[in-house]
Scaffold this motif. Structure first.
Motif, PDB file in Angstrom:
ATOM      1  N   THR A 144       0.831  -1.199   0.000  1.00 44.06           N
ATOM      2  CA  THR A 144       0.000   0.000   0.000  1.00 44.06           C
ATOM      3  C   THR A 144       0.867   1.251   0.000  1.00 44.06           C
ATOM      4  OG1 THR A 144      -1.737  -1.144   1.227  1.00 44.06           O
ATOM      5  CG2 THR A 144      -1.812   1.262   1.242  1.00 44.06           C
ATOM      6  N   LEU A 145       0.498   2.207  -0.848  1.00 52.92           N
ATOM      7  CA  LEU A 145       1.106   3.529  -0.833  1.00 52.92           C
ATOM      8  C   LEU A 145       0.172   4.503  -0.136  1.00 52.92           C
ATOM      9  CD1 LEU A 145       2.514   4.015  -4.462  1.00 52.92           C
ATOM     10  CD2 LEU A 145       3.607   2.959  -2.471  1.00 52.92           C
ATOM     11  N   SER A 146       0.729   5.296   0.758  1.00 53.10           N
ATOM     12  CA  SER A 146      -0.016   6.355   1.433  1.00 53.10           C
ATOM     13  C   SER A 146       0.640   7.669   1.063  1.00 53.10           C
ATOM     14  CB  SER A 146       0.016   6.142   2.945  1.00 53.10           C
ATOM     15  OG  SER A 146      -0.556   7.238   3.626  1.00 53.10           O
ATOM     16  N   LEU A 147      -0.099   8.532   0.364  1.00 52.04           N
ATOM     17  CA  LEU A 147       0.449   9.807  -0.083  1.00 52.04           C
ATOM     18  C   LEU A 147       0.010  10.900   0.878  1.00 52.04           C
ATOM     19  CD1 LEU A 147      -0.168   9.549  -3.943  1.00 52.04           C
ATOM     20  CD2 LEU A 147       1.636   8.516  -2.537  1.00 52.04           C
ATOM     21  N   ALA A 148       0.947  11.333   1.709  1.00 51.95           N
ATOM     22  CA  ALA A 148       0.681  12.409   2.660  1.00 51.95           C
ATOM     23  C   ALA A 148       1.200  13.742   2.151  1.00 51.95           C
ATOM     24  CB  ALA A 148       1.300  12.089   4.012  1.00 51.95           C
ATOM     25  N   GLY A 149       2.266  13.708   1.339  1.00 52.69           N
ATOM     26  CA  GLY A 149       2.744  14.923   0.708  1.00 52.69           C
ATOM     27  C   GLY A 149       1.748  15.378  -0.348  1.00 52.69           C
ATOM     28  N   ILE A 150       1.569  16.682  -0.459  1.00 47.66           N
ATOM     29  CA  ILE A 150       0.543  17.222  -1.360  1.00 47.66           C
ATOM     30  C   ILE A 150       1.020  17.200  -2.808  1.00 47.66           C
ATOM     31  CG2 ILE A 150      -0.671  19.332  -2.033  1.00 47.66           C
ATOM     32  CD1 ILE A 150      -0.943  20.023   0.884  1.00 47.66           C
ATOM     33  N   TYR A 151       0.137  16.751  -3.689  1.00 51.67           N
ATOM     34  CA  TYR A 151       0.357  16.847  -5.129  1.00 51.67           C
ATOM     35  C   TYR A 151      -0.696  17.773  -5.721  1.00 51.67           C
ATOM     36  CZ  TYR A 151       3.785  13.092  -4.959  1.00 51.67           C
ATOM     37  OH  TYR A 151       4.909  12.354  -4.693  1.00 51.67           O
ATOM     38  N   GLY A 152      -0.310  18.518  -6.766  1.00 54.30           N
ATOM     39  CA  GLY A 152      -1.235  19.459  -7.370  1.00 54.30           C
ATOM     40  C   GLY A 152      -1.313  19.374  -8.876  1.00 54.30           C
ATOM     41  N   GLY A 153      -0.662  18.361  -9.463  1.00 54.40           N
ATOM     42  CA  GLY A 153      -0.659  18.236 -10.915  1.00 54.40           C
ATOM     43  C   GLY A 153      -1.974  17.697 -11.450  1.00 54.40           C
ATOM     44  N   VAL A 154      -2.240  17.989 -12.715  1.00 54.93           N
ATOM     45  CA  VAL A 154      -3.461  17.541 -13.370  1.00 54.93           C
ATOM     46  C   VAL A 154      -3.154  16.520 -14.457  1.00 54.93           C
ATOM     47  CG1 VAL A 154      -5.509  18.308 -14.653  1.00 54.93           C
ATOM     48  CG2 VAL A 154      -4.519  19.784 -12.904  1.00 54.93           C
ATOM     49  N   VAL A 155      -1.990  16.625 -15.072  1.00 55.26           N
ATOM     50  CA  VAL A 155      -1.623  15.709 -16.156  1.00 55.26           C
ATOM     51  C   VAL A 155      -0.341  14.954 -15.808  1.00 55.26           C
ATOM     52  CG1 VAL A 155      -2.815  16.989 -17.970  1.00 55.26           C
ATOM     53  CG2 VAL A 155      -0.476  17.627 -17.363  1.00 55.26           C
ATOM     54  N   ASP A 156      -0.194  14.589 -14.546  1.00 55.10           N
ATOM     55  CA  ASP A 156       0.984  13.841 -14.120  1.00 55.10           C
ATOM     56  C   ASP A 156       1.048  12.481 -14.804  1.00 55.10           C
ATOM     57  OD1 ASP A 156       1.800  15.834 -12.387  1.00 55.10           O
ATOM     58  OD2 ASP A 156       0.784  14.964 -10.654  1.00 55.10           O
ATOM     59  N   PRO A 157       2.197  12.112 -15.361  1.00 58.30           N
ATOM     60  CA  PRO A 157       2.346  10.766 -15.918  1.00 58.30           C
ATOM     61  C   PRO A 157       2.593   9.755 -14.793  1.00 58.30           C
ATOM     62  CG  PRO A 157       4.371  12.004 -16.205  1.00 58.30           C
ATOM     63  CD  PRO A 157       3.389  12.951 -15.574  1.00 58.30           C
ATOM     64  N   LEU A 158       1.767   8.724 -14.706  1.00 61.53           N
ATOM     65  CA  LEU A 158       1.879   7.732 -13.642  1.00 61.53           C
ATOM     66  C   LEU A 158       2.393   6.406 -14.209  1.00 61.53           C
ATOM     67  CD1 LEU A 158      -1.458   8.384 -11.712  1.00 61.53           C
ATOM     68  CD2 LEU A 158       0.846   9.199 -11.153  1.00 61.53           C
ATOM     69  N   PRO A 159       3.151   5.669 -13.418  1.00 66.21           N
ATOM     70  CA  PRO A 159       3.660   4.363 -13.865  1.00 66.21           C
ATOM     71  C   PRO A 159       2.584   3.288 -13.735  1.00 66.21           C
ATOM     72  CG  PRO A 159       4.447   4.823 -11.661  1.00 66.21           C
ATOM     73  CD  PRO A 159       3.659   6.028 -12.085  1.00 66.21           C
ATOM     74  N   MET A 160       1.580   3.356 -14.598  1.00 64.47           N
ATOM     75  CA  MET A 160       0.418   2.486 -14.449  1.00 64.47           C
ATOM     76  C   MET A 160       0.766   1.011 -14.597  1.00 64.47           C
ATOM     77  SD  MET A 160      -1.993   4.396 -13.520  1.00 64.47           S
ATOM     78  CE  MET A 160      -3.219   3.084 -13.539  1.00 64.47           C
ATOM     79  N   LEU A 161       1.700   0.678 -15.476  1.00 65.76           N
ATOM     80  CA  LEU A 161       2.083  -0.733 -15.636  1.00 65.76           C
ATOM     81  C   LEU A 161       2.592  -1.300 -14.318  1.00 65.76           C
ATOM     82  CD1 LEU A 161       2.698  -3.301 -17.220  1.00 65.76           C
ATOM     83  CD2 LEU A 161       4.878  -2.265 -17.905  1.00 65.76           C
ATOM     84  N   GLU A 162       3.481  -0.555 -13.663  1.00 68.07           N
ATOM     85  CA  GLU A 162       4.048  -1.036 -12.407  1.00 68.07           C
ATOM     86  C   GLU A 162       2.998  -1.068 -11.303  1.00 68.07           C
ATOM     87  OE1 GLU A 162       8.174  -0.511  -9.825  1.00 68.07           O
ATOM     88  OE2 GLU A 162       7.531   1.100 -11.162  1.00 68.07           O
ATOM     89  N   LEU A 163       2.154  -0.041 -11.220  1.00 64.08           N
ATOM     90  CA  LEU A 163       1.094  -0.027 -10.220  1.00 64.08           C
ATOM     91  C   LEU A 163       0.156  -1.224 -10.395  1.00 64.08           C
ATOM     92  CD1 LEU A 163       0.217   3.771 -10.279  1.00 64.08           C
ATOM     93  CD2 LEU A 163       0.910   2.519  -8.232  1.00 64.08           C
ATOM     94  N   PHE A 164      -0.222  -1.489 -11.637  1.00 61.41           N
ATOM     95  CA  PHE A 164      -1.136  -2.596 -11.913  1.00 61.41           C
ATOM     96  C   PHE A 164      -0.450  -3.940 -11.694  1.00 61.41           C
ATOM     97  CE2 PHE A 164      -3.215  -5.674 -14.685  1.00 61.41           C
ATOM     98  CZ  PHE A 164      -4.554  -5.456 -14.413  1.00 61.41           C
ATOM     99  N   ASP A 165       0.755  -4.079 -12.232  1.00 62.05           N
ATOM    100  CA  ASP A 165       1.451  -5.362 -12.139  1.00 62.05           C
ATOM    101  C   ASP A 165       1.750  -5.743 -10.693  1.00 62.05           C
ATOM    102  OD1 ASP A 165       3.077  -7.625 -13.357  1.00 62.05           O
ATOM    103  OD2 ASP A 165       4.639  -6.565 -12.230  1.00 62.05           O
ATOM    104  N   LYS A 166       2.094  -4.767  -9.870  1.00 59.03           N
ATOM    105  CA  LYS A 166       2.434  -5.055  -8.474  1.00 59.03           C
ATOM    106  C   LYS A 166       1.200  -5.095  -7.575  1.00 59.03           C
ATOM    107  CE  LYS A 166       6.206  -3.399  -6.608  1.00 59.03           C
ATOM    108  NZ  LYS A 166       7.280  -2.478  -6.128  1.00 59.03           N
ATOM    109  N   GLN A 167       0.046  -4.823  -8.138  1.00 62.31           N
ATOM    110  CA  GLN A 167      -1.220  -4.888  -7.393  1.00 62.31           C
ATOM    111  C   GLN A 167      -1.168  -3.986  -6.157  1.00 62.31           C
ATOM    112  OE1 GLN A 167      -2.671  -8.901  -7.233  1.00 62.31           O
ATOM    113  NE2 GLN A 167      -4.400  -8.367  -5.931  1.00 62.31           N
ATOM    114  N   ILE A 168      -0.780  -2.737  -6.399  1.00 58.67           N
ATOM    115  CA  ILE A 168      -0.565  -1.783  -5.322  1.00 58.67           C
ATOM    116  C   ILE A 168      -1.859  -1.032  -5.010  1.00 58.67           C
ATOM    117  CG2 ILE A 168       0.649   0.351  -4.703  1.00 58.67           C
ATOM    118  CD1 ILE A 168       2.989  -0.674  -6.434  1.00 58.67           C
ATOM    119  N   THR A 169      -2.149  -0.871  -3.730  1.00 56.01           N
ATOM    120  CA  THR A 169      -3.243  -0.024  -3.273  1.00 56.01           C
ATOM    121  C   THR A 169      -2.695   1.369  -2.981  1.00 56.01           C
ATOM    122  OG1 THR A 169      -4.432  -1.881  -2.292  1.00 56.01           O
ATOM    123  CG2 THR A 169      -4.987   0.310  -1.473  1.00 56.01           C
TER     124      THR A 169
END
Length: 423
Positions: free
Chosen positions: A311-336
């Motif tokens: 599980t990832l817990s994001l406590a630091g603030i993000y403000g981007g709208v078009v941030d590129p995310l590593p979706m392959l890795e997130l999906f493959d690793k079955q990350i919450t």
């Protein structure tokens, strides 16, 4: 009154502004005795300055003494000592009833399509004047203002209930660390420091914290936290796997967010942020809301470090709208992934016994590194942004002049060096 005001990109100054007063029956006015500088303040100081007008009063971590209350405020009275959460929440709407005070439907900023109003967060969150001032109008004080004992204890005993301690508590809650499990905390600013301590207090067997600032690493070690220095670590995920049986941690808390720098940052995104910052506000605001990007180094590192199924817990603030995310890795690793502004009042009743405990189990008296006068606020912002002079947590005192002798240190943990009284 005197107040710390935004005047331009990376420029703040202490100015005379009108005294606040009661404008709604649920308001209160407090005399501020302590007000802290937060990493989130740096977002308005630099990348999100387009959402702030010159003269706006900053700050969202205040406490003080009640001066006046509106007719519908009965929980507190003049003379009470109170700490003020940065969420402006009503306590009675559907969101508040479901523990989502940061989404309060009474104070939602619908014109910006954002959540609840927040103290000192500019136009994105309601344009509510902040608490780095001599006095503060507290909206929704009938619910938000938290009475604390007038027991002679330093303000730092209770001040961090405004943000740091509940935010860290929620970050650990969202990380979903099993009993006896492991967690990595990225970034050892105030939220990262407290997240590591909370995780340890709540039963994590392994708490590993990562940073590259020596003073921050040393503070974490004082509280029994295993630390990794990014300056000496070429492959952080591999180093963490070596410490966690080859699998990786059950959870990772990203306490860095959009302010990632150096090896935790993205130079391309930083260049975009700086370019937008040169535009007039009328052009910069829609650019940020439609095309804004974050420096995502910390997030990428978190994804690579957490174990499969973790599980990832994001406590630091993000403000981007078009941030590129590593979706392959997130999906493959079955990350919450869980994230969001902290729901301060959801946690404060549970946390009050911990911060009041003379044993100080969360180390709230070993977080502040500097206590300065309000007049020294501009110096505080510059030092905190540049990580100078060992600045980890700076508390401003509006009740004293800039004499350079602003009281005694409040750090009490064994082995803690004295906190300094001026920069």
């Amino acid at each position: 009154m005197r107040a710390l005001t935004w005047q331009g990109k990376e420029k703040v100054s202490v100015e005379d502004v009108p005294d606040p007063g009661i404008t709604e029956p649920t308001d209160a006015v407090i005399k501020v005795t302590s007000t802290a500088v937060c990493g989130s303040d740096l977002h308005l100081y630099s990348p999100l300055g387009a959402f702030v007008d010159p003269g706006y009063v900053l700050g969202h971590e205040p406490m003080g003494i009640v001066q006046e209350v509106g007719p519908e405020v009965t929980r507190i009275k003049p003379g009470d000592r109170v700490v003020i959460p940065f969420n402006v929440s009503c306590g009675s709407c559907w969101m508040c009833a479901h523990g989502l005070q940061s989404q309060c439907e009474t104070t939602q900023v619908r014109e910006q399509d954002t959540g609840a109003s927040l103290l000192g967060f500019g136009k994105l969150y309601g344009d509510v004047p902040g608490g780095q001032a001599e006095y503060l109008r507290v909206p929704q004080a009938h619910y938000g203002a938290i009475p604390v004992p007038d027991d002679g204890e330093p303000d730092e005993r209770y001040l961090y209930l405004s943000d740091v301690v509940p935010t860290a508590w929620q970050a650990v809650q969202y990380a979903d660390i099993p009993a006896g499990g492991s967690v990595v905390v990225l970034g050892l600013g105030p939220i990262g420091q407290m997240s590591a301590r909370v995780a340890r207090h709540r039963g994590a067997d392994q708490v590993i914290a990562v940073d590259l600032v020596p003073e921050r690493l040393a503070m974490a070690r004082r509280h029994g936290i295993t630390t990794l220095d990014l300056r000496d670590t070429d492959d952080l995920p591999a180093a963490v796997r070596d410490l966690t049986g080859g699998r990786g941690p059950d959870g990772v808390i990203d306490a860095v967010g959009m302010e990632a720098h150096g090896s935790l940052g993205s130079k391309a995104a930083e260049a975009v942020q700086k370019g937008v910052g040169l535009l007039p506000d009328a052009l910069a605001r829609p650019m940020i809301k439609k095309f804004g990007v974050d420096r995502l180094g910390a997030l990428y590192l978190a994804v690579s470090t957490v174990r499969r199924g973790g599980t990832l817990s994001l406590a630091g603030i993000y403000g981007g709208v078009v941030d590129p995310l590593p979706m392959l890795e997130l999906f493959d690793k079955q990350i919450t992934v869980r994230m969001g502004q902290a729901n301060i009042r959801r946690w404060t009743d549970d946390l009050m016994p911990l911060v009041s405990d003379p044993a100080d189990p969360l180390g709230v008296l070993d977080l502040r590194t500097h206590r300065l006068s309000l007049e020294e606020g501009p110096e505080a912002y510059a030092a905190f942004q540049k990580k100078q002079d060992g600045a980890i947590k700076i508390v401003l005192n509006p009740t004293v002049p800039a004499t350079g002798a602003l009281g005694t240190p409040s750090a009490e943990a064994e082995g803690a060096p004295p906190a300094v009284d001026r920069l």
